[in-house]
Design a protein around this motif. Structure first.
Motif, PDB file in Angstrom:
ATOM      1  N   LEU A 239       0.814  -1.215   0.000  1.00  0.00           N
ATOM      2  CA  LEU A 239       0.000   0.000   0.000  1.00  0.00           C
ATOM      3  C   LEU A 239       0.849   1.266   0.000  1.00  0.00           C
ATOM      4  CD1 LEU A 239      -2.646  -1.087   2.690  1.00  0.00           C
ATOM      5  CD2 LEU A 239      -2.899  -1.125   0.197  1.00  0.00           C
ATOM      6  N   GLY A 240       2.169   1.096  -0.005  1.00  0.00           N
ATOM      7  CA  GLY A 240       3.041   2.258   0.025  1.00  0.00           C
ATOM      8  C   GLY A 240       2.988   3.001   1.340  1.00  0.00           C
ATOM      9  N   LEU A 241       2.731   2.266   2.432  1.00  0.00           N
ATOM     10  CA  LEU A 241       2.655   2.910   3.743  1.00  0.00           C
ATOM     11  C   LEU A 241       4.051   3.289   4.219  1.00  0.00           C
ATOM     12  CD1 LEU A 241       0.039   0.678   5.613  1.00  0.00           C
ATOM     13  CD2 LEU A 241      -0.333   2.715   4.225  1.00  0.00           C
ATOM     14  N   PRO A 242       4.143   4.307   5.074  1.00  0.00           N
ATOM     15  CA  PRO A 242       5.457   4.715   5.593  1.00  0.00           C
ATOM     16  C   PRO A 242       6.125   3.564   6.334  1.00  0.00           C
ATOM     17  CG  PRO A 242       3.770   6.348   6.096  1.00  0.00           C
ATOM     18  CD  PRO A 242       3.057   5.151   5.573  1.00  0.00           C
ATOM     19  N   PRO A 243       7.446   3.394   6.182  1.00  0.00           N
ATOM     20  CA  PRO A 243       8.146   2.321   6.887  1.00  0.00           C
ATOM     21  C   PRO A 243       8.162   2.566   8.391  1.00  0.00           C
ATOM     22  CG  PRO A 243       9.713   3.802   5.834  1.00  0.00           C
ATOM     23  CD  PRO A 243       8.360   4.212   5.354  1.00  0.00           C
ATOM     24  N   GLY A 244       8.255   1.469   9.138  1.00  0.00           N
ATOM     25  CA  GLY A 244       8.363   1.584  10.592  1.00  0.00           C
ATOM     26  C   GLY A 244       7.102   2.057  11.278  1.00  0.00           C
ATOM     27  N   THR A 245       5.940   1.826  10.665  1.00  0.00           N
ATOM     28  CA  THR A 245       4.693   2.310  11.263  1.00  0.00           C
ATOM     29  C   THR A 245       3.912   1.212  11.980  1.00  0.00           C
ATOM     30  OG1 THR A 245       3.676   2.051   9.073  1.00  0.00           O
ATOM     31  CG2 THR A 245       4.383   4.259   9.705  1.00  0.00           C
ATOM     32  N   LEU A 246       4.522   0.038  12.140  1.00  0.00           N
ATOM     33  CA  LEU A 246       3.890  -1.034  12.914  1.00  0.00           C
ATOM     34  C   LEU A 246       3.519  -0.535  14.304  1.00  0.00           C
ATOM     35  CD1 LEU A 246       3.306  -4.140  13.421  1.00  0.00           C
ATOM     36  CD2 LEU A 246       5.684  -4.264  14.226  1.00  0.00           C
ATOM     37  N   GLN A 247       2.311  -0.855  14.751  1.00  0.00           N
ATOM     38  CA  GLN A 247       1.916  -0.524  16.112  1.00  0.00           C
ATOM     39  C   GLN A 247       2.879  -1.217  17.072  1.00  0.00           C
ATOM     40  OE1 GLN A 247      -1.419   1.279  17.124  1.00  0.00           O
ATOM     41  NE2 GLN A 247      -0.601   2.074  15.219  1.00  0.00           N
ATOM     42  N   PRO A 248       3.302  -0.575  18.134  1.00  0.00           N
ATOM     43  CA  PRO A 248       4.386  -1.119  18.963  1.00  0.00           C
ATOM     44  C   PRO A 248       4.044  -2.382  19.727  1.00  0.00           C
ATOM     45  CG  PRO A 248       3.435   0.838  19.963  1.00  0.00           C
ATOM     46  CD  PRO A 248       2.872   0.753  18.582  1.00  0.00           C
ATOM     47  N   ASP A 249       2.781  -2.585  20.041  1.00  0.00           N
ATOM     48  CA  ASP A 249       2.413  -3.736  20.858  1.00  0.00           C
ATOM     49  C   ASP A 249       0.919  -3.978  20.693  1.00  0.00           C
ATOM     50  OD1 ASP A 249       1.375  -4.951  23.566  1.00  0.00           O
ATOM     51  OD2 ASP A 249       3.523  -5.394  23.468  1.00  0.00           O
ATOM     52  N   PRO A 250       0.483  -5.258  20.614  1.00  0.00           N
ATOM     53  CA  PRO A 250      -0.949  -5.508  20.426  1.00  0.00           C
ATOM     54  C   PRO A 250      -1.795  -4.982  21.572  1.00  0.00           C
ATOM     55  CG  PRO A 250       0.214  -7.533  20.973  1.00  0.00           C
ATOM     56  CD  PRO A 250       1.255  -6.499  20.685  1.00  0.00           C
TER      57      PRO A 250
END
Length: 315
Positions: A239-250
């Motif tokens: 989707l071309g999302l910005p890198p490193g944007t994973l939520q930090p913790d569920p």
């Protein structure tokens, strides 16, 4: 609903079988589907775009596949799916936790006819013998009967589904999506809802929603931090999302956020929804494996977005 999303339980059982996935109209997914249990490296490239190449279409092979699944569903469950009140018990049995302590807490909070609760208790051991791929078809079988509930029965049923999910502070994503699927299909019968107009024709306003959804899938499908990040990044790249944007913790977000994200994505144009679903497919297939429950999770999410995917056909 404040239930937190749990990560996938450790894969401890050996797989019963490995199968190459075949998508609609003979397209091949370069990955492996496991009936259950431990994951292994498929050693093959992922071609998840073919998952949606024929979304919304069914072939004779798909119909035969569905008929085979239904034929293998235990008779007590098929019988329950044909009666309105019995079908409510069946859905409760599909959604409650496998953990006995938590399941007892959930069942104690279910309100209504004691006979329904008793039937739920009787159906649970049978439901637990089901293959993952049978859960969504069984839920679909129940919809016709559930549409014959009275308005008051439906209101109580919907409230009980929320109660079951709320009682589980470590809810699995599949159970949540099944709950959302059944309520989405039933709601128009009891309170006619005008289908909302498309609100989003580009992805940009939905970026934060996509991050929430892909993060949830990454945490649900993987256990190691590096694998979680890899799964998310593969989906995000679609989707071309910005890198490193994973939520930090569920635990930093709950099912309310996932619910809100799905609701907003569902207001997007069809091409946007398909792009999001392709990203979801990349995320769950990041380890070269699509578990049977992951395949059905993808189908369930697609169903909530009004973009149904035919069953995966194994060679």
């Amino acid at each position: 609903m404040e239930t937190k999303l749990s990560t996938r339980q450790a894969r401890t059982n050996r797989p019963r079988e490995k199968q190459v996935l075949q998508g609609p109209e003979g397209t091949i997914l370069g990955t492996t589907i496991l009936a259950s249990g431990a994951g292994v490296d498929a050693g093959a490239a992922i071609a998840t775009s073919s998952v949606l190449s024929h979304a919304g279409t069914l072939t004779e092979k798909h119909l035969d596949y569905a008929a085979d699944i239904i034929a293998k569903i235990p008779e007590p469950l098929v019988t329950a799916s044909r009666d309105p009140l019995a079908a409510t018990a069946l859905v409760y049995a599909l959604l409650v936790s496998r953990d006995e302590t938590l399941r007892n807490i959930q069942l104690r909070q279910v309100q209504g006819d004691p006979a329904v609760l008793n039937q739920t208790t009787r159906l649970i051991p049978v439901v637990q013998t089901l293959e993952s791929r049978a859960r969504l078809p069984l839920l679909t079988l129940s919809i016709t009967a559930l549409r014959n509930l009275t308005a008051d029965q439906y209101t109580a049923f919907a409230k009980n589904l929320d109660t079951i999910m709320d009682a589980n502070k470590e809810a699995d994503l599949f159970a949540y999506v099944l709950q959302k699927t059944v309520l989405r299909r039933l709601a128009p019968n009891f309170s006619p809802i005008k289908k909302p107009a498309v609100q989003f024709y580009v992805l940009k306003p939905l970026i934060s929603d996509c991050i929430v959804l892909l993060s949830a899938l990454a945490y649900a499908g993987q256990t190691e931090p590096t694998d979680i990040a890899k799964a998310f990044n593969l989906g995000a790249a679609q989707l071309g999302l910005p890198p490193g944007t994973l939520q930090p913790d569920p635990s930093s977000y709950d099912l309310n956020k996932i619910d809100a994200a799905l609701n907003r994505i569902n207001q997007a144009a069809p091409q946007i929804k398909k792009a999001v679903l392709n990203a979801c497919a990349e995320t769950v297939a990041a380890d070269g494996i699509i578990q049977e429950n992951e395949a059905e999770l993808l189908r369930a999410i697609a169903d909530t977005l009004d973009c149904p995917i035919p069953p995966f056909l194994s060679l």
